[in-house]
Design an enzyme around this catalytic site. Sequence first.
Site, PDB file in Angstrom:
ATOM      1  N   GLY A  80      15.246  17.975 -20.521  1.00 29.11           N
ATOM      2  CA  GLY A  80      14.174  18.576 -21.311  1.00 29.11           C
ATOM      3  C   GLY A  80      12.801  18.077 -20.891  1.00 29.11           C
ATOM      4  N   GLY A  82      19.712  21.020 -24.510  1.00 31.33           N
ATOM      5  CA  GLY A  82      20.462  20.140 -23.615  1.00 31.33           C
ATOM      6  C   GLY A  82      19.967  18.716 -23.741  1.00 31.33           C
ATOM      7  N   SER A  83      20.056  17.979 -22.659  1.00 33.60           N
ATOM      8  CA  SER A  83      19.734  16.554 -22.730  1.00 33.60           C
ATOM      9  C   SER A  83      18.220  16.308 -22.737  1.00 33.60           C
ATOM     10  CB  SER A  83      20.358  15.821 -21.543  1.00 33.60           C
ATOM     11  OG  SER A  83      19.641  16.142 -20.363  1.00 33.60           O
ATOM     12  N   GLU A 102      15.353  21.661 -27.423  1.00 34.42           N
ATOM     13  CA  GLU A 102      16.266  21.163 -28.456  1.00 34.42           C
ATOM     14  C   GLU A 102      17.161  20.152 -27.758  1.00 34.42           C
ATOM     15  OE1 GLU A 102      15.865  22.046 -31.631  1.00 34.42           O
ATOM     16  OE2 GLU A 102      17.186  20.315 -31.669  1.00 34.42           O
ATOM     17  N   LYS A 135      20.411  32.271 -18.890  1.00 36.28           N
ATOM     18  CA  LYS A 135      21.226  31.448 -17.982  1.00 36.28           C
ATOM     19  C   LYS A 135      22.137  30.573 -18.838  1.00 36.28           C
ATOM     20  CE  LYS A 135      21.803  27.482 -16.351  1.00 36.28           C
ATOM     21  NZ  LYS A 135      23.192  27.197 -16.200  1.00 36.28           N
TER      22      LYS A 135
END
Length: 495
Positions: free
Chosen positions: A233, A228-229, A250, A175
């Site tokens: 996360g 991402g943020s 990450e 995605k």
Amino acid sequence: MPQQYLNYIDGEWKPAASGSWNENRNPAHWNEIIGLFPKSGVEEVDEAVAAAREAYKSWRLVPAPERGAILKKAGDIMVERKEDLARDMTREMGKVLAETRGDVQEGIDTAYYAAVEGRRLFSHTAPSELRNKMNLSFRMPIGIAGLITPWNFPMAIPCWKTLPALLCGNSVVLKPASDTPLTATHLVEILIEAGVPKGVINLVHGGGGVVGNRLVEHPDVDVISFTGSSEIGKAINAKAGATLKRVSLELGGKNAQIVMEDADLELALDGVLWGAFGTTGQRCTATSRLLLHQAIYDQFLDMLVGAIKCLTVGDGLDPKSKVGPVVNKSQIETVESYVKIGKAEGARLIVGGHQLTDGAHKDGWFYAPTVFADVQPKMRLFQEEIFGPVLSVAKVKDFDQAVAYHNDCIYGLSSSIYTRDVNRAFRAVRDLEAGITYVNGATIGAECHMPFGGVKQTGNGHREGGWPVYEFYSEIKTVYIDFSGKLQRAQIDNY
Ligand code: UN1
């Protein structure tokens, strides 16, 4: 009518059942629609996961070197198409062509590295404590990997995740970020051409709240990898716990470059310009804080402001541009909000601090490279990730204070120190709380065969790139072979 791109599920390109589409726009010319991409829902994810599960039955049995040969071919195709891939990437997310070429190259490197791992995939083998018995362990695939990727490295990061997952024998549902679906589409086309069988790679476009979320909660997805943020996360990790998925996160960073009084200042200046304004500051590894020794503070700030005034901001396809646009309107708004916060907190704005809206910039999301000086550790500007061309500078009195300021942060991805003192350099390597430390280099520049990731709230302990990623995407099978022809009881018959 802009071109409509499709999902790729079970070996077929198809639209979403909803019949709705997301626009992919060029951030340098936001009137230009690059394409329309399906706004998928739960239904498409479920279909992709079912296809991945079916295909997994045979993919897991393909020998790893053979899987590696397919990925080698994918790397070769990327080499042939490097220029076209880079141009499309600049159009969809803005960064300058030299950098999008680098992004594709990172994908190529990852493919070739994965191909080689197909002939290694090492595991531990150790002696048995009993006679005529052998102990081995192997790396087995896990199952279905749901991979949720960001827009700032549209080729490199999908490759970081997809290629090791495939090499280890898993099937994938990818995605990609809604801002960069075209590069992900190109990657999937390349994988198909290279010979990845139907159902083994699936591509589902759409929003994180629907498509990403369904992958995370789907009972038949075994592995999630997300970049991402930190906020998202944490939510992913909590939700994935319900089905005990393996999760690699990450997340955010607030990376700092330290410049000591004995540093080569010209070198340190090149480093901070590249680290803070490369990719328009939109890297997880971007230099967001600059910690300057008091003895060179004023001098270095002057050098910095002078150099920033020469940085050309513009369309990434224009060879004169050194800094491209910010990816979208909402990101510009975030940057603006932090500039306001910085001013309100009493930091000193010394350059930039505004959107660029004149002539060449008028129909894009351009922001002037921005520096705040006299930033204090307690300020939000010093602590929070901005993900844009904003650099916060703080003055430190000595090495120990530089380390303390660096570590006064919830994140710990990348770090850098410029010094000619070898003792200080090694101390920094030991004491900076970060997954990556550069000595006399900028905070950006990771290579695909080295572990990539951070400490503290930057992640959950996993690494992307390098050997550890192959551990993440595989399950250990331990095997005991007894060739004694009799019952041997471990821990009993030998004592
Ligand atoms: C990221 O910003 O998420 O070291 C990845 C670097 C790049 C990778 C960055 N090679 O900055």
